[in-house]
Scaffold this motif. Structure first.
Motif, short mmCIF file in Angstrom:
data_model
loop_
_atom_site.label_atom_id
_atom_site.label_comp_id
_atom_site.label_asym_id
_atom_site.label_seq_id
_atom_site.Cartn_x
_atom_site.Cartn_y
_atom_site.Cartn_z
N GLU A 288 -9.32 0.81 -0.38
CA GLU A 288 -9.81 -0.09 0.63
C GLU A 288 -9.87 -0.68 1.63
N TYR A 289 -8.74 0.76 2.53
CA TYR A 289 -8.95 0.99 3.78
C TYR A 289 -10.38 2.06 4.25
N ALA B 7 -3.87 -1.58 5.20
CA ALA B 7 -4.20 -0.66 4.02
C ALA B 7 -3.90 0.66 4.42
N VAL B 8 -4.08 1.14 5.64
CA VAL B 8 -3.47 2.71 6.28
C VAL B 8 -1.98 2.21 5.84
N GLY B 9 -1.48 1.38 5.32
CA GLY B 9 0.49 1.35 4.46
C GLY B 9 0.50 2.83 3.87
N GLY B 10 -0.85 2.80 2.81
CA GLY B 10 -0.23 3.57 2.33
C GLY B 10 -0.37 5.59 2.30
N ILE B 11 -0.50 5.38 3.78
CA ILE B 11 0.22 6.91 4.74
C ILE B 11 1.88 7.29 4.22
N TYR C 55 0.58 -1.27 -0.26
CA TYR C 55 0.32 -0.16 -0.08
C TYR C 55 0.76 1.55 -0.05
N ALA C 56 1.98 1.17 0.68
CA ALA C 56 2.96 2.41 1.09
C ALA C 56 3.67 2.50 -0.54
#
Length: 566
Positions: free
Chosen positions: A139-140, A179-183, A125-126
């Motif tokens: 997704e999150y 899915a918080v990994g995008g942050i 996700y990052a």
């Protein structure tokens, strides 16, 4: 021996992110500590040999044991110490080696690999975030919206035991967390701008902070805008009292447009309130008259929300000019875009915890009504003096005596109830370690100059409004400088009117500091005895960039603000 001494750093209270030092209820702490243990490997073990220690209704980090984990020293130096400069100064006053165990405690073993396992689930996700921006959060957001719907619907979970209902929510939340990994992509881009593109441009620092104001995905920012919109309705402006508001609301005499907006607000933010991480504390949706009073106090024509986006865009343009001069325009535009599309979501996971805590509060109160009716409890609030397992076992075992459990659970909290200023850093001998500001930087009330720590940039001049106890103590009018010992999420509405903020405690990651930056309000923290030195009505000049507050004598009632350096 001296190496066996343990030092505990209090988490999520005075000097940490939540901004309060009062104890959580036994049930509130049990919910909070288990949430943290499941979400953060560094909080996953407890007790003398673990990384966390929960006592007297408070949650501590065992710094001594943390130092023995792989990367533990970096965690202490790069995560805990920067939370608050007073904590940093406290660490400077001791030799940390004196508090380092000779051997690795059992609770510190394997933490590195737990952290790596969690990181691996977030990496896809990052990488997605670095290329797709906020699309990496889809997704999150979908998962969190499904959890909100479940929490909002009273029909869901009502037939489950307390423990089973909690486990259902946490299982769904844990599944959504990777899915918080995008942050992470936003954090990488922010570090790139700070440490590479603008590393030698000190004048860029304030603009970099202001560029991150009022970003998409931030629930607190959304709440502020929503409150201003509700406050502008005739239903608020033309109603005089909270009692009259409740009567009209219950009588269905308000417009459909207002009613729909009001109900949407409650669905999204009715879960919030004073000490909102504690299930024992009432929520906004439980007190419509109180919400009316908060909305009524908002100056709908002159507040911090109105121009915050304009100030953010101005900061972006100033940084863009600097980047062009440095031949870094393309890099800046790319990374600034990632930051502005992702960093707003940084507050969302904690907001989701509050949503679930509020749902568990309602579930607990429904169970408590049955216990009271059967004479097992004296009042419904006593349910919060039990633990998760005790409530669940009581549902299954009608012969389980609850009042002795209530008394036993409350006893350690009651014994220390007289202590108001709870220590942030303390060792196992009971020695309190406090950060002492150098004498040359100490308060000089005679000259009207107070030295603190810069939190949110900009300068502002306005009248002081001192709130020593709670956010409901007094009304903060437009342009006034909010002066408080600390703030926590329930203070957020006051920031809408405030021209500036001065706090005694709290670092850059404490909730009040985050909101001040989110709304572009100059903020200074770390001023000892600010609520005593500063009086209501004092004219203050607050410089959030330098950390200096001046008590000036030239009167006047106007607030003059400069949210970014010119």
């Amino acid at each position: 021996s001296i190496v066996s001494i343990h030092r505990f750093l209090q988490m999520f209270h005075d000097h940490q992110t939540q901004g309060f030092s009062d104890p959580l209820s036994p049930l509130g702490l049990d919910l909070w500590r288990t949430m943290l243990a499941r979400l953060k490997p560094t909080m996953s073990t407890e007790g003398r040999n673990g990384l966390a220690w929960n006592l007297n209704g408070r949650n501590y980090v065992n710094i001594s044991n943390m130092l023995m984990t792989t990367g533990g020293s970096a965690m202490v130096n790069q995560a805990f110490r920067p939370y608050d400069k007073s904590i940093d100064r406290a660490f400077d006053s001791i030799d940390i080696k004196d508090y380092t165990p000779a051997e690795v405690p059992d609770g510190a073993k394997g933490i590195f690999w737990k952290s790596m396992k969690q990181l691996v689930t977030m990496l896809p996700y990052a990488f997605h975030g670095l290329h797709k921006g906020d699309k990496s959060m889809t997704e999150y957001i979908d998962s969190s919206n499904a959890i909100i719907e479940k929490c909002y619907n009273d029909k869901c979970l009502k037939d489950e035991s307390f423990g089973e209902a909690y486990e259902q929510l946490m299982t769904e939340y844990n599944a959504a967390i990777p899915a918080v990994g995008g942050i992470t992509a936003g954090l990488i881009s922010r570090a790139w701008l700070h440490n590479w593109i603008f590393a030698k441009c000190e004048e860029a620092n304030d603009y970099l902070i202001n560029m991150c104001m009022d970003l998409k995905g931030n629930p607190t920012s959304e709440m502020g805008h929503f409150m201003v919109r509700l406050a502008a309705y005739p239903e608020i402006q033309e109603t005089d009292t909270g009692e009259a508001f409740v009567q009209k609301l219950e009588g269905g005499s308000f417009s459909k447009e207002f009613t729909d907006d009001y109900n949407t607000y409650l669905k999204k933010f009715g879960c919030r309130g004073i000490r909102e991480i504690d299930a024992a504390t009432p929520r906004t949706h439980e007190n419509p008259a109180g919400l009316f009073d908060t909305l009524k106090a908002i100056d709908v024509e002159k507040n911090q929300i109105i121009n915050v986006r304009e100030r953010r865009d101005k900061a972006y343009q100033e940084l863009l000019k600097m980047a062009k001069d440095l031949n870094q325009e393309k890099q800046f535009v790319h990374h600034a875009g990632i930051i502005q599309s992702l960093m707003g979501y940084r507050e969302h996971p904690k907001y989701m915890l509050v949503v679930m805590i509020a749902r568990m509060r309602r579930h607990a109160l429904n169970i408590a009504k049955d216990f009271v009716a059967k004479g097992r409890l004296e009042n419904v609030d006593q349910i919060f003096a039990l633990t998760i397992d005790q409530v669940t076992n009581a549902q299954k075992n009608v012969n389980l005596k609850l009042l002795p459990l209530v008394e036993a659970n409350m006893d350690p909290i009651t014994k220390v109830a007289h202590i108001k200023n709870w220590p942030t850093l303390i060792d196992s001998r009971g020695k309190i370690i406090r950060g002492v500001r150098p004498k040359e930087d100490g308060p000089n009330a005679d000259e009207g100059i107070l030295f603190g720590d810069p939190i949110s940039p900009g300068t502002v001049t306005g009248r002081a409004k001192v709130l020593a106890l709670s956010p409901y103590e007094k009304t903060v009018h437009s342009g006034e400088i909010l002066v408080a010992r600390f703030t926590e999420p329930s203070w957020t509405p006051l920031f809408i009117n405030a021209g500036g903020v001065v706090m005694e405690v709290g670092g850059p990651m404490q909730h009040g500091a985050i909101i001040a930056r989110e709304y572009g309000i100059p903020c200074v923290s770390g001023i000892d005895a600010a609520t005593q030195v500063i009086k209501d009505g004092d004219m203050l000049e607050v410089d959030g960039s330098s950390g200096i507050v001046k008590i000036v004598n030239d009167g006047g009632n106007e607030c003059v603000s400069n949210g970014a350096k010119e």
